[in-house]
Design a protein around this motif. Structure first.
Motif, PDB file in Angstrom:
ATOM      1  N   ASP A 802       0.825  -1.212   0.000  1.00 31.27           N
ATOM      2  CA  ASP A 802       0.000   0.000   0.000  1.00 31.27           C
ATOM      3  C   ASP A 802       0.860   1.263   0.000  1.00 31.27           C
ATOM      4  OD1 ASP A 802      -2.373   1.426  -0.063  1.00 31.27           O
ATOM      5  OD2 ASP A 802      -2.578   1.444   2.133  1.00 31.27           O
ATOM      6  N   GLY A 803       1.856   1.277  -0.892  1.00 33.79           N
ATOM      7  CA  GLY A 803       2.697   2.451  -1.051  1.00 33.79           C
ATOM      8  C   GLY A 803       3.862   2.521  -0.096  1.00 33.79           C
ATOM      9  N   THR A 804       3.933   1.647   0.864  1.00 37.88           N
ATOM     10  CA  THR A 804       5.051   1.607   1.814  1.00 37.88           C
ATOM     11  C   THR A 804       6.013   0.499   1.402  1.00 37.88           C
ATOM     12  OG1 THR A 804       3.671   2.410   3.622  1.00 37.88           O
ATOM     13  CG2 THR A 804       5.724   1.285   4.212  1.00 37.88           C
ATOM     14  N   SER A 805       7.287   0.844   1.327  1.00 37.79           N
ATOM     15  CA  SER A 805       8.300  -0.153   0.977  1.00 37.79           C
ATOM     16  C   SER A 805       9.331  -0.254   2.097  1.00 37.79           C
ATOM     17  CB  SER A 805       9.001   0.221  -0.339  1.00 37.79           C
ATOM     18  OG  SER A 805       8.099   0.165  -1.419  1.00 37.79           O
ATOM     19  N   PHE A 806       9.788  -1.439   2.308  1.00 36.80           N
ATOM     20  CA  PHE A 806      10.844  -1.643   3.294  1.00 36.80           C
ATOM     21  C   PHE A 806      11.640  -2.878   2.884  1.00 36.80           C
ATOM     22  CE2 PHE A 806       6.991  -3.656   4.876  1.00 36.80           C
ATOM     23  CZ  PHE A 806       7.399  -4.935   5.196  1.00 36.80           C
ATOM     24  N   THR A 807      12.829  -2.982   3.458  1.00 35.01           N
ATOM     25  CA  THR A 807      13.758  -4.052   3.077  1.00 35.01           C
ATOM     26  C   THR A 807      13.983  -5.000   4.252  1.00 35.01           C
ATOM     27  OG1 THR A 807      14.891  -2.609   1.508  1.00 35.01           O
ATOM     28  CG2 THR A 807      16.087  -4.568   2.254  1.00 35.01           C
ATOM     29  N   ILE A 808      13.951  -6.276   3.947  1.00 36.83           N
ATOM     30  CA  ILE A 808      14.320  -7.314   4.911  1.00 36.83           C
ATOM     31  C   ILE A 808      15.699  -7.818   4.520  1.00 36.83           C
ATOM     32  CG2 ILE A 808      13.735  -9.549   5.902  1.00 36.83           C
ATOM     33  CD1 ILE A 808      10.823  -9.035   5.122  1.00 36.83           C
ATOM     34  N   ASP A 809      16.648  -7.670   5.396  1.00 40.56           N
ATOM     35  CA  ASP A 809      18.017  -8.092   5.089  1.00 40.56           C
ATOM     36  C   ASP A 809      18.091  -9.586   4.795  1.00 40.56           C
ATOM     37  OD1 ASP A 809      18.905  -5.519   5.505  1.00 40.56           O
ATOM     38  OD2 ASP A 809      19.387  -5.871   7.622  1.00 40.56           O
ATOM     39  N   ASN A 810      19.145  -9.967   4.114  1.00 33.28           N
ATOM     40  CA  ASN A 810      19.398 -11.388   3.876  1.00 33.28           C
ATOM     41  C   ASN A 810      19.748 -12.063   5.206  1.00 33.28           C
ATOM     42  OD1 ASN A 810      20.042 -13.892   2.909  1.00 33.28           O
ATOM     43  ND2 ASN A 810      21.953 -13.277   1.938  1.00 33.28           N
ATOM     44  N   LEU A 811      18.893 -12.950   5.655  1.00 27.10           N
ATOM     45  CA  LEU A 811      19.072 -13.615   6.943  1.00 27.10           C
ATOM     46  C   LEU A 811      19.581 -15.042   6.809  1.00 27.10           C
ATOM     47  CD1 LEU A 811      15.733 -12.414   8.591  1.00 27.10           C
ATOM     48  CD2 LEU A 811      18.001 -11.407   8.844  1.00 27.10           C
ATOM     49  N   ASP A 812      19.680 -15.531   5.591  1.00 29.49           N
ATOM     50  CA  ASP A 812      20.159 -16.902   5.386  1.00 29.49           C
ATOM     51  C   ASP A 812      21.567 -17.055   5.960  1.00 29.49           C
ATOM     52  OD1 ASP A 812      17.804 -17.215   4.051  1.00 29.49           O
ATOM     53  OD2 ASP A 812      18.687 -17.157   2.051  1.00 29.49           O
ATOM     54  N   PHE A 813      21.877 -18.246   6.416  1.00 28.76           N
ATOM     55  CA  PHE A 813      23.194 -18.434   7.022  1.00 28.76           C
ATOM     56  C   PHE A 813      23.679 -19.860   6.849  1.00 28.76           C
ATOM     57  CE2 PHE A 813      20.129 -19.416  10.397  1.00 28.76           C
ATOM     58  CZ  PHE A 813      20.606 -20.618  10.889  1.00 28.76           C
ATOM     59  N   ASN A 814      24.974 -19.974   6.838  1.00 29.31           N
ATOM     60  CA  ASN A 814      25.690 -21.240   7.018  1.00 29.31           C
ATOM     61  C   ASN A 814      26.782 -21.009   8.043  1.00 29.31           C
ATOM     62  OD1 ASN A 814      24.511 -21.692   4.146  1.00 29.31           O
ATOM     63  ND2 ASN A 814      25.274 -23.703   4.769  1.00 29.31           N
ATOM     64  N   ARG A 815      26.851 -21.856   9.042  1.00 31.74           N
ATOM     65  CA  ARG A 815      27.826 -21.720  10.118  1.00 31.74           C
ATOM     66  C   ARG A 815      28.632 -23.012  10.236  1.00 31.74           C
ATOM     67  NH1 ARG A 815      26.166 -17.354   9.356  1.00 31.74           N
ATOM     68  NH2 ARG A 815      25.165 -15.923  10.823  1.00 31.74           N
ATOM     69  N   LEU A 816      29.933 -22.854  10.332  1.00 33.68           N
ATOM     70  CA  LEU A 816      30.830 -23.982  10.524  1.00 33.68           C
ATOM     71  C   LEU A 816      31.653 -23.751  11.787  1.00 33.68           C
ATOM     72  CD1 LEU A 816      32.229 -24.406   6.884  1.00 33.68           C
ATOM     73  CD2 LEU A 816      30.356 -25.682   7.935  1.00 33.68           C
ATOM     74  N   PHE A 817      31.731 -24.765  12.627  1.00 32.52           N
ATOM     75  CA  PHE A 817      32.542 -24.686  13.837  1.00 32.52           C
ATOM     76  C   PHE A 817      33.323 -25.993  13.981  1.00 32.52           C
ATOM     77  CE2 PHE A 817      28.792 -22.104  14.761  1.00 32.52           C
ATOM     78  CZ  PHE A 817      29.361 -20.913  15.188  1.00 32.52           C
ATOM     79  N   MET A 818      34.519 -25.870  14.504  1.00 41.92           N
ATOM     80  CA  MET A 818      35.323 -27.039  14.846  1.00 41.92           C
ATOM     81  C   MET A 818      36.021 -26.732  16.163  1.00 41.92           C
ATOM     82  SD  MET A 818      36.537 -30.055  14.263  1.00 41.92           S
ATOM     83  CE  MET A 818      37.969 -31.075  14.598  1.00 41.92           C
ATOM     84  N   ARG A 819      35.591 -27.401  17.217  1.00 42.18           N
ATOM     85  CA  ARG A 819      36.194 -27.202  18.529  1.00 42.18           C
ATOM     86  C   ARG A 819      36.876 -28.500  18.941  1.00 42.18           C
ATOM     87  NH1 ARG A 819      31.712 -23.547  21.853  1.00 42.18           N
ATOM     88  NH2 ARG A 819      31.796 -21.777  20.424  1.00 42.18           N
ATOM     89  N   SER A 820      38.117 -28.386  19.298  1.00 41.08           N
ATOM     90  CA  SER A 820      38.877 -29.583  19.649  1.00 41.08           C
ATOM     91  C   SER A 820      39.870 -29.252  20.744  1.00 41.08           C
ATOM     92  CB  SER A 820      39.611 -30.141  18.422  1.00 41.08           C
ATOM     93  OG  SER A 820      40.466 -29.163  17.857  1.00 41.08           O
ATOM     94  N   ASN A 821      40.262 -30.294  21.481  1.00 42.43           N
ATOM     95  CA  ASN A 821      41.314 -30.107  22.475  1.00 42.43           C
ATOM     96  C   ASN A 821      42.024 -31.421  22.732  1.00 42.43           C
ATOM     97  OD1 ASN A 821      39.752 -31.586  24.297  1.00 42.43           O
ATOM     98  ND2 ASN A 821      38.923 -29.788  25.293  1.00 42.43           N
ATOM     99  N   LEU A 822      43.207 -31.299  23.273  1.00 44.81           N
ATOM    100  CA  LEU A 822      44.025 -32.443  23.676  1.00 44.81           C
ATOM    101  C   LEU A 822      44.578 -32.113  25.057  1.00 44.81           C
ATOM    102  CD1 LEU A 822      45.236 -35.178  22.644  1.00 44.81           C
ATOM    103  CD2 LEU A 822      47.282 -33.867  22.043  1.00 44.81           C
ATOM    104  N   VAL A 823      44.302 -32.981  26.019  1.00 49.61           N
ATOM    105  CA  VAL A 823      44.696 -32.721  27.398  1.00 49.61           C
ATOM    106  C   VAL A 823      45.506 -33.907  27.923  1.00 49.61           C
ATOM    107  CG1 VAL A 823      43.924 -32.262  29.750  1.00 49.61           C
ATOM    108  CG2 VAL A 823      42.656 -31.305  27.810  1.00 49.61           C
TER     109      VAL A 823
END
Length: 880
Positions: A802-823
């Motif tokens: 109805d004449g109003t425009s707005f933008t929705i940011d790109n919210l898509d994501f891919n996340r990679l994590f690698m957590r490791s330890n040696l004790v």
């Protein structure tokens, strides 16, 4: 604010608590308990070498009358066990002979102390206060690995972080294996009495036979744990010690980061630190623990996760100082869920303030300058837990490249924390009345920017009770408590508008947002009845409430206030082995929750089936039916929003846990009327193929569609939605993780442990829309109803309405994590430990939203990351 008759509620609960906690002696007649006698040594004490060749063992009275608990409850054990107890003025000595038909098959898997394994083991349980509620355990495996646990309540849920300094040795021979233990009285708390009368239980586990034997048989259908122990007599002429233990430490670390800007002035690679822990007896029954500048560099990192909710993720405590004795501070009363008045990870948490600059050095956690706690149990039956901690003011350092100057920005004020928990045992049935008080005080001056973020003071107080009947077969539990927070009006605004309460909700009329508020009060209460024992059935029913103003998150933990919750369950079962199953249980439960405005938020019906087979496999299945409800949190402070009805199914199958290779697998499927769904599969393998090696791998894959993922709130909506747009979308998510553990033990005191967890997650947002009206079940989807939505090259979306425009940011994501330890952990002398540590954190982020696959785990392994190396040495000094 709400007035729900809190005064009447408090009076009622106090009266009920007094009536229910009256002594219930004599409600259940008992036979004569098992009894054993410890013999005082004559001459020198036994040499702890695992060989029962000391003359004193011949004078001790053997304990031989054991019974099977598993697999055939009450049957004669398949092999014999003899345990003898000696003592002198310094220690209790245990000498045990575990006969075995084929000693070559005795499991002798090595692990670190308290490590899980398939080794045969013997455990001694001591109720040193003879309160029939609390206990210590000291165990040893056929490989010589120590196990020790403290049990703060009358159940088998213990605190494995209890690490007393004691010695044990074992020996495998042609008859089976033998064990000797020396348990110093300095490591035990007990009343000053002569003679001493303690509770005693002895358990032996034979994994290759899946057999558990007990000296005092505690049937599966019974309630309680320490309340079933036998009696240990014969200990005379000893006194509780006022022991003193000092443990200084020194540590240093090296950090190598992968993405350091050459201009970053804060790339500090090395650090060193030192501190000390102190443990001291206060009289015969209490223990004081003090830590100065504690170091937790050897503690395993929290697992990776992607949180898209309005609530924080709650991780378990891993720091040794806070774990030991935590049960006395948190408090437990049967099956009722008490408020989490004390959540130890609040102390030393990450700073909440922010700092901006070209380069910023932000503290990872708040420094704990010092902390102290007192725990124990008095001769009167009063359990005591008290803690005090202090964290200094934390500052971030910023650097401006253009001017070449740095500045310090406060990000966390100095704070003092206090917890006091008391619990008095009442009567011979181990009924109890408890109370808790907590306090948080932050040093915030007027005008301090952090005063707008954090409260100045927070106080909570609560009482709770447990009335036990027929040795715990029946319990009635309850609690009542209150909270108060004080601070700057801006800080109180944040609390009122937070996800815990959302006072700004426009379609409610029972709470009011007050921008001038400088304090807030609230309360919580609950009551529950349970039948905990019996061969054929158990059940429970309870009701709890939290007022809108209830707030404990400064030192405790909760998600939401403004709740009234009801739950009930009934379980049919047979605890005795039959033709088809060793054990089965078929359960039914119901849960419902309402707000103080009378809105039903959720209702769920559940059915569960549990089957334990004679080959020690187990099967679990559950079905849940969720009914339509109205959520007051989905719109993040907006009007009510409808939630769908749906179904959830879950099945789990596990193999024999005593096998050399044990396994488990589980599948979950759910769907709802809004076309939301979830599919999850996970499984694990644990390998014990050689005595010194242990390994495990688990894999979990989840894929789901959430039809109501909150995106944003805009202030250009229509009058129907109170002038705002509450924007939502569907989100398709996928997650894959594969944590791997590998352990090698040179000796029970020298181990190497490796851990790695590659984790990948994705999210793709689609079908954006907005809430068309309060309580609506369907979204007004963009691209329909006169609206348009256009995807841009950068992935953002442009919506026109109805004449109003707005933008929705790109919210898509891919996340990679690698957590490791040696004790590498080496207890080079009793109580003193050396750690060598390597940790690695790898991570990568993209915005494609593509579904992840097995190759994503490989991408996580090769993602850029940081390496952390540390060495830490501690030295235990014990003074009687």
């Amino acid at each position: 604010m709400v007035n729900m008759g809190f005064g009447r509620c408090v009076v009622t609960t106090v009266v009920v608590s007094v009536v229910l906690c009256l002594p219930t002696d004599g409600l259940l007649a008992q036979g004569a308990p098992h009894s054993a006698t410890a013999t005082r040594t004559v001459g020198s004490a036994p040499s702890i070498d695992g060989v029962l060749d000391d003359a004193g063992w011949g004078e001790a009275i053997p304990i031989v009358d054991f019974s099977q608990k598993v697999p055939l409850e009450g049957a004669e054990p398949s092999v014999s066990t003899e345990v003898r107890l000696l003592y002198d003025e310094n220690a209790l000595y245990v000498g045990a002979r575990m006969y075995h038909a084929d000693p070559a098959n005795i499991r002798t898997t090595l692990t670190r102390r308290d490590g899980d394994s398939d080794a045969e083991r013997l455990v001694i349980f001591l109720d040193t206060f003879h309160d029939r509620r609390t206990a210590y355990s000291f165990g040893v495996s056929a490989a010589g690995v120590r196990f020790d646990t403290y049990y703060p309540e009358d159940n088998e849920k213990g605190e494995a972080q209890f690490d007393p300094v004691w010695t044990t040795r074992v020996n495998v021979d042609a008859q089976g294996w033998t064990a000797e233990m020396r348990i110093p009285f300095t490591q035990l708390r007990f009343n000053a009495a002569d003679p001493q009368v303690w509770g005693l239980e002895i358990t032996r586990f034979i994994p290759e036979r899946n057999e558990e034997i007990q000296w005092v048989l505690i049937p599966r259908e019974s309630a309680g744990f320490a309340s079933n122990f036998g009696i240990l007599n014969g200990i005379e002429g000893i006194r509780p010690s006022r022991r003193l233990e000092i443990m200084p430490y020194a540590a240093g670390d090296l950090t190598l980061r992968s993405d350091v800007d050459p201009a970053d002035p804060f790339d500090q690679k090395t650090q060193r630190r030192a501190g000390v822990d102190l443990k001291m007896g206060l009289g015969p029954n209490l223990t004081l623990d003090v830590t100065v500048n504690p170091d937790f560099g050897q503690v395993e990192a929290d697992p990776a996760e992607v949180n898209l909710t309005a609530f924080e993720t709650v991780f378990p405590e891993r720091r040794p100082f806070f774990i030991e004795g935590n049960g006395m501070l948190e408090g437990r009363q049967g099956f009722i869920r008490l408020p989490k008045w004390y959540y130890s990870r609040r102390i030393g948490a990450a700073p909440r303030g922010e700092a901006e600059g070209d380069f910023v050095k932000m503290p990872v956690s708040t420094t704990i300058a010092t902390a102290a706690k007192v725990t124990g149990r008095l001769a009167s039956g009063l359990s005591v837990g008290a803690l005090a901690g202090f964290t200094p003011r934390e500052r971030a350092t910023t650097y401006d490249v253009e001017s070449g100057t740095s500045a310090e920005v406060p990000v966390e004020p100095a704070a003092a924390y206090g917890v006091l928990r008391l619990q008095q045992q009442v009567g011979s049935q181990q009924s109890a009345i408890g109370m808790v008080v907590t306090s948080t005080r932050r040093l915030l001056d007027d005008g301090d920017p952090l005063a707008a973020l954090l409260t100045r003071a927070s106080y909570t107080a609560g009482v709770d009770w447990k009335a036990r009947l027929k040795e715990g077969k029946y319990e009635i539990t309850g609690f009542a408590g209150a909270s108060r927070v004080e601070g700057d009006s801006l800080a109180l605004q944040r609390l009122q508008l937070s996800s815990a309460r959302y006072y700004q909700r426009p379609d409610q009329n029972y709470v009011t947002f007050d921008p001038h508020l400088t304090s807030m009060n609230g309360y919580s209460a609950g009551i529950r009845a349970d039948k905990n024992a019996g061969r054929w059935s158990v059940w429970g029913i309870g009701l709890t409430t939290r007022s809108p103003g209830f707030e404990i998150n400064d030192l405790g933990q909760m998600k939401t206030s403004d709740d009234i919750a009801f739950n009930a369950d009934y379980q049919l079962r047979d605890t005795q082995p039959g033709k088809l199953f060793r054990y089965w249980q078929f359960g039914h439960s119901v849960q419902s929750a309402w707000s103080y405005g009378g809105v039903r938020q959720a209702s769920t019906l559940n059915q569960t089936l549990a089957l334990d087979f004679h080959n020690f496999w187990s099967f679990r299945y559950s079905t849940s039916r969720a009914f339509k409800g109205l959520s007051d949190v989905l719109t993040r402070g907006g009007p009510l929003m409808a939630t769908p009805s749906g179904w959830r199914y879950q099945a789990r199958l596990s193999g024999n846990p005593g096998a050399r290779i044990s396994w488990n697998t589980a599948f979950t499927y759910s769907h709802d009327e809004f076309q939301g769904w979830q599919r999850e599969a996970n499984g694990g393998l644990q390998f014990r193929l050689a005595p010194r090696w242990q390994a495990s791998v688990n894999m979990a894959y989840k894929r789901s569609v959430n039809p109501r993922q909150y995106v944003n709130t805009r202030d250009d909506g229509g009058t129907t939605t109170y002038g705002n747009r509450y924007i939502f979308s569907y989100i398709e998510r996928s997650e894959l993780s594969a944590p791997i553990r590998l352990e090698y033990s040179f000796t029970p005191d020298l181990t190497v442990e490796g851990y790695a967890e590659p984790f990948a997650a994705s999210g793709r947002y689609f079908d954006f829309g907005e809430l068309p009206a309060p309580e609506a079940r369907d979204l007004r989807t963009y691209g329909t109803d006169g609206t348009t939505i256009t995807r841009q090259a950068d992935g953002s979306q442009v919506v026109t309405d109805d004449g109003t425009s707005f933008t929705i940011d790109n919210l898509d994501f891919n996340r990679l994590f690698m957590r490791s330890n040696l004790v590498i952990r080496w207890e080079w002398t009793p109580g003193s430990t050396l750690y060598l540590i390597w940790q690695q954190n790898r991570r990568a982020y993209t915005s494609t939203g593509d579904l992840i696959g097995v190759n994503s785990l490989g991408d996580a392994i090769t993602a850029p990351g940081d390496n952390f190396f540390a060495i830490k040495a501690s030295y235990w000094i014990g003074v009687r």
